[in-house]
Design a protein around this motif. Structure first.
Motif, PDB file in Angstrom:
ATOM      1  N   PHE A   1      31.916 -14.706 -57.808  1.00  0.00           N
ATOM      2  CA  PHE A   1      31.181 -15.193 -58.969  1.00  0.00           C
ATOM      3  C   PHE A   1      31.604 -14.445 -60.238  1.00  0.00           C
ATOM      4  N   LEU A   2      31.805 -13.146 -60.131  1.00  0.00           N
ATOM      5  CA  LEU A   2      32.125 -12.328 -61.303  1.00  0.00           C
ATOM      6  C   LEU A   2      33.569 -12.466 -61.763  1.00  0.00           C
ATOM      7  N   ARG A   3      34.486 -12.698 -60.851  1.00  0.00           N
ATOM      8  CA  ARG A   3      35.911 -12.722 -61.184  1.00  0.00           C
ATOM      9  C   ARG A   3      36.236 -13.698 -62.333  1.00  0.00           C
ATOM     10  N   PRO A   4      35.792 -14.972 -62.301  1.00  0.00           N
ATOM     11  CA  PRO A   4      36.131 -15.874 -63.411  1.00  0.00           C
ATOM     12  C   PRO A   4      35.557 -15.405 -64.753  1.00  0.00           C
ATOM     13  N   ALA A   5      34.356 -14.841 -64.717  1.00  0.00           N
ATOM     14  CA  ALA A   5      33.747 -14.359 -65.961  1.00  0.00           C
ATOM     15  C   ALA A   5      34.559 -13.208 -66.540  1.00  0.00           C
ATOM     16  N   VAL A   6      35.011 -12.311 -65.685  1.00  0.00           N
ATOM     17  CA  VAL A   6      35.815 -11.170 -66.150  1.00  0.00           C
ATOM     18  C   VAL A   6      37.136 -11.683 -66.729  1.00  0.00           C
ATOM     19  N   ARG A   7      37.759 -12.635 -66.049  1.00  0.00           N
ATOM     20  CA  ARG A   7      39.033 -13.182 -66.555  1.00  0.00           C
ATOM     21  C   ARG A   7      38.837 -13.911 -67.875  1.00  0.00           C
ATOM     22  N   GLN A   8      37.757 -14.678 -67.983  1.00  0.00           N
ATOM     23  CA  GLN A   8      37.498 -15.403 -69.228  1.00  0.00           C
ATOM     24  C   GLN A   8      37.238 -14.421 -70.367  1.00  0.00           C
ATOM     25  N   LEU A   9      36.438 -13.416 -70.106  1.00  0.00           N
ATOM     26  CA  LEU A   9      36.152 -12.414 -71.126  1.00  0.00           C
ATOM     27  C   LEU A   9      37.422 -11.691 -71.547  1.00  0.00           C
TER      28      LEU A   9
ATOM     29  N   HIS B   1      39.309 -13.905 -73.896  1.00  0.00           N
ATOM     30  CA  HIS B   1      38.697 -13.925 -75.230  1.00  0.00           C
ATOM     31  C   HIS B   1      38.998 -12.639 -75.998  1.00  0.00           C
TER      32      HIS B   1
ATOM     33  N   ASN C   1      38.566  -5.908 -63.196  1.00  0.00           N
ATOM     34  CA  ASN C   1      39.158  -7.046 -62.497  1.00  0.00           C
ATOM     35  C   ASN C   1      40.005  -6.559 -61.322  1.00  0.00           C
TER      36      ASN C   1
END
Length: 126
Positions: free
Chosen positions: A21-29, A32, A99
């Protein structure tokens, strides 16, 4: 989930789900932050160019215009941009380390689950 409920396999499954769950959020952040850093560098270059142009205009003017306060404001803005860029760079490095840790932990947990008898029914290993 209450502590101790479900046993080790359930905790491992929950931990892996959380990591996934956290991996995509970390990559997106991270993406950005990288984009903002690029725009900060571009802004700094524009500020430098504008400050140079103001100095040149000030030197070329026959009528004495006092552009020094504006040049100082631009240089102060540039300093703040550099400061923000440094903060973003540090945050991005922390995100990269996070990450990397998430990826390492995912691999470790998958290996533990596979060694303990595989994934529960209905959930394929990725």
């Amino acid at each position: 989930m209450a502590a101790g409920s479900g046993g080790p396999a359930a905790r491992e499954l929950f931990a892996e789900g959380l990591l996934q769950f956290l991996r995509p959020a970390v990559r997106q952040l991270d993406g950005h932050v990288h984009a903002v850093r690029e725009s900060q560098v571009e802004l700094r270059e524009h500020i430098d160019s504008l400050a140079t142009e103001l100095c040149r205009i000030n030197e070329d003017q026959k009528v004495a215009l006092d552009l020094d306060p504006y040049v100082k404001k631009l240089l102060n803005a540039r300093r703040r941009v550099v400061l923000v860029n440094n903060i973003l760079q540090n945050a991005q490095e922390r995100l990269r380390r996070l990450n990397h840790s998430v990826a390492k932990e995912t691999v470790r947990r998958k290996a533990m689950l596979e060694a303990a008898g595989g994934y529960p029914q209905g959930l394929p290993g990725k």
